[in-house]
Write an enzyme that holds these catalytic residues in place. Structure first.
Site, mmCIF file in Angstrom:
data_model
loop_
_atom_site.group_PDB
_atom_site.id
_atom_site.type_symbol
_atom_site.label_atom_id
_atom_site.label_comp_id
_atom_site.label_asym_id
_atom_site.label_seq_id
_atom_site.Cartn_x
_atom_site.Cartn_y
_atom_site.Cartn_z
ATOM 1 C CG ASP A 87 5.664 -9.937 3.594
ATOM 2 O OD1 ASP A 87 6.623 -10.284 2.878
ATOM 3 O OD2 ASP A 87 5.286 -8.751 3.682
ATOM 4 C CD GLU A 153 8.379 -6.512 -1.167
ATOM 5 O OE1 GLU A 153 8.781 -5.662 -1.962
ATOM 6 O OE2 GLU A 153 7.185 -6.897 -1.147
ATOM 7 C CD GLU A 154 3.889 -7.688 -1.008
ATOM 8 O OE1 GLU A 154 3.906 -6.494 -1.333
ATOM 9 O OE2 GLU A 154 3.919 -8.621 -1.835
ATOM 10 C CG HIS A 213 -29.129 20.435 5.507
ATOM 11 N ND1 HIS A 213 -29.362 21.005 4.272
ATOM 12 C CD2 HIS A 213 -30.209 19.671 5.789
ATOM 13 C CE1 HIS A 213 -30.541 20.618 3.820
ATOM 14 N NE2 HIS A 213 -31.077 19.792 4.733
ATOM 15 C CB THR A 315 -28.711 16.456 1.224
ATOM 16 O OG1 THR A 315 -29.571 16.351 2.359
ATOM 17 C CG2 THR A 315 -29.480 16.064 -0.030
HETATM 18 N N1 BES Z 1 7.377 -8.424 -5.976
HETATM 19 C C1 BES Z 1 6.769 -7.144 -5.885
HETATM 20 C C2 BES Z 1 7.413 -6.106 -6.781
HETATM 21 C C3 BES Z 1 7.501 -6.456 -8.236
HETATM 22 C C4 BES Z 1 6.541 -7.218 -8.871
HETATM 23 C C5 BES Z 1 8.557 -5.988 -8.967
HETATM 24 C C6 BES Z 1 6.650 -7.546 -10.192
HETATM 25 C C7 BES Z 1 8.657 -6.270 -10.304
HETATM 26 C C8 BES Z 1 7.697 -7.076 -10.923
HETATM 27 C C9 BES Z 1 6.820 -6.674 -4.441
HETATM 28 O O1 BES Z 1 6.372 -7.674 -3.558
HETATM 29 C C10 BES Z 1 5.895 -5.508 -4.271
HETATM 30 O O2 BES Z 1 4.714 -5.689 -4.387
HETATM 31 N N2 BES Z 1 6.418 -4.320 -3.946
HETATM 32 C C11 BES Z 1 5.609 -3.177 -3.632
HETATM 33 C C12 BES Z 1 6.393 -2.174 -2.861
HETATM 34 C C13 BES Z 1 6.332 -2.333 -1.362
HETATM 35 C C14 BES Z 1 7.107 -1.240 -0.674
HETATM 36 C C15 BES Z 1 4.941 -2.396 -0.824
HETATM 37 C C16 BES Z 1 5.155 -2.497 -4.881
HETATM 38 O O3 BES Z 1 5.841 -2.523 -5.915
HETATM 39 O O4 BES Z 1 4.085 -1.887 -4.821
HETATM 40 MN MN MN Z 2 7.192 -9.474 -4.021
HETATM 41 MN MN MN Z 3 4.132 -7.646 -3.607
#
Ligand code: BES
Ligand code: MN
Ligand code: MN
Length: 458
Positions: A87, A153-154, A213, A315
């Site tokens: 993803d 994951e994201e 207001h 306002t």
């Molecule tokens: N791959 C990243 C995390 C990452 C990037 C770790 C570069 C070390 C170096 C991962 O996909 C990510 O974005 N994780 C999120 C956390 C998630 C719970 C949304 C993050 O770190 O914000």
């Molecule tokens: Mn990642």
């Molecule tokens: Mn990421």
């Protein structure tokens, strides 16, 4: 140095990755649900072509998990569980992309597309490294391999967490291998040995029962946006410390020796500032920039809104104000503990005249991975072979919540064999991934398996 098989097949490898990147597998937005599934099916089909067996799309309450394995190396050989995510983050704002996020192009040695680096490009290195070991006539696949790729994951990996808990036997392995992190530079190989945890909240501040207001009522009501800004401003002191009582209680303080070890990784403040267009860096007093982004916890507002933001002036005193606030955590903080501390504190500091609601989102635990393991050494040796330089261990600032769960639920350590660069603009417009990095990953991964099998065969 690259093998003939890689040289001969590299154009096809890139074409296949670009085809995959065309599928907008945005997990956060329900409008892309069908595309997320198509991306999973595409991955499954490419794994099948490469020779991965027992492939399945495992259904979850959300997006499917792609599982497959290759256990033909035999019972005396170690088993590696490869994890990654297919993803991607939402691509907005689209207008800031120089080419559309889901119409990948290769420009100046980089693949531009949402997911090019995070994490489809890096997952695809593993698919092609496996194909290469199967076909290049250099001795086959020396380890048993289980592949598990998720589509959430994201958005916090909640369903993968449940899947892991429910499939402990199926997922048994000696080590987890993943490529979802980065290196310091293409001529400074490194391996991340730590990830930060996360505690994420949405807050809502409510004042009057309707927008007012600002002339008729201004001066006599607490303005929720003013109040929210004051509350947020008070969360840091003038030294960049977080003011939530108890926030630092469990933070692991590194020894001088450990800090000196991490400080060996080359870093230039001036280059850091220039790379993101900053007049000066900022952060917690007493710590260097690399320390501030790795071994120290942080608190940041990710978004803030409320009131009138349209054309011209209106306002008005808004009835409500909102913000999304996240904290990056380090050992030995836990997301539950910090979530409770934040919630209590934020409700307590609400000024008279407003009410505050805190809604916690997903969290994740910090993790540190060992450097004295056979798997870490196998990875470091592999990188030394392909980069011609020994990688340095670094502590990363990002979060991959499932890595701590692999340890707590399955008892398995991870190796973070990432190939991205901080400048790859992950989560930002114009995300990209170097063709050099993609190919270097495909070249390095088979060395890891060979080194690891040599060290761990019984
Ligand atoms: N791959 C990243 C995390 C990452 C990037 C770790 C570069 C070390 C170096 C991962 O996909 C990510 O974005 N994780 C999120 C956390 C998630 C719970 C949304 C993050 O770190 O914000
Ligand atoms: Mn990642
Ligand atoms: Mn990421």
């Amino acid at each position: 140095m690259t093998t003939p098989y890689l040289a001969d097949n590299q154009p096809r490898f890139l074409e296949e990755l670009l085809d995959w990147l065309r599928i907008p597998s945005v997990s956060a937005d329900p409008k892309f649900q069908g595309d997320v599934r198509r991306a999973a099916e595409y991955l499954q089909a490419r794994l099948a072509e490469a020779g991965v067996q027992n492939l399945a799309l495992c259904e979850t309450a959300g997006h499917p998990i792609v599982y497959g394995d290759y256990l033909a190396a035999g019972p005396g050989k170690p088993t590696v569980l490869v994890y990654g995510h297919y993803d991607v983050q939402p691509a907005d704002p689209y207008e800031l992309w120089t080419s559309p996020p889901f119409e990948p192009v290769i420009k100046d040695g980089n693949i531009y597309a949402r997911g090019a680096c995070d994490d489809k490009g890096q997952v695809y290195m593993h698919v092609k490294a496996f194909e290469l070991m199967m076909r290049d006539g250099q001795g086959g696949v020396p380890c048993n391999i289980k592949f598990m790729f998720e589509g959430e994951e994201e958005i916090g990996s909640n369903n993968l967490g449940l899947f892991v808990q429910a499939n402990k036997e199926k997922l048994k392995a000696d080590v987890i291998l993943l490529s979802d992190t980065g290196i310091l530079a293409n001529d400074v190989p490194s391996i991340e040995v730590g990830l930060r945890g996360l505690s994420y909240h949405e807050v809502e501040v409510t004042g009057p029962n309707r927008d007012l207001h600002s002339g008729l009522y201004g001066g006599a009501v607490q303005n929720p946006i003013n109040a929210l800004c004051q509350m947020i401003a008070s969360l840091h002191d003038q030294h960049g410390h977080i003011t939530i009582p108890g926030f630092y209680d469990n933070v692991e303080e590194l020894s001088t020796a450990a800090r000196a070890e991490l400080a060996k990784a080359p870093f230039s403040d001036a280059e850091f500032e220039a790379s993101i267009g900053l007049p000066a860096s900022y952060g917690e007093a007493g710590y260097s920039t690399p320390e501030r982004t790795s071994i120290r916890p942080t608190l940041d507002v990710n978004g803030i809104w409320g009131g009138y933001i349209g054309e011209g002036a209106k306002t008005v005193i808004a009835s409500k104000a909102f913000a999304k606030i996240s904290m990056r955590l380090v050992p030995n903080q836990t997301s539950d503990e910090i979530t409770a501390l934040f919630q209590q504190h934020f409700e307590r500091i609400a000024p008279a005249g407003v009410t505050v609601q805190v809604r916690p989102h997903h969290g994740g635990e910090p993790v540190v991975t060992p450097t004295d393991s056979a798997a870490y050494q196998a990875a470091a040796d592999a990188m030394e072979t392909t980069f011609g330089k020994r990688p340095v261990p670094t502590r990363g600032g990002g979060s991959i919540p499932i890595v701590a769960m692999f340890k707590s639920e399955l008892g398995i350590d991870s190796v973070l064999l990432g190939f991205g660069l901080d400048s790859d603009a992950i989560h930002s417009p114009n995300e990209h991934f170097g063709v050099f990095n993609f190919l270097k990953g495909i070249e390095t991964i088979p060395h890891f398996y060979r080194n690891y099998a040599a060290a761990e065969t019984r």
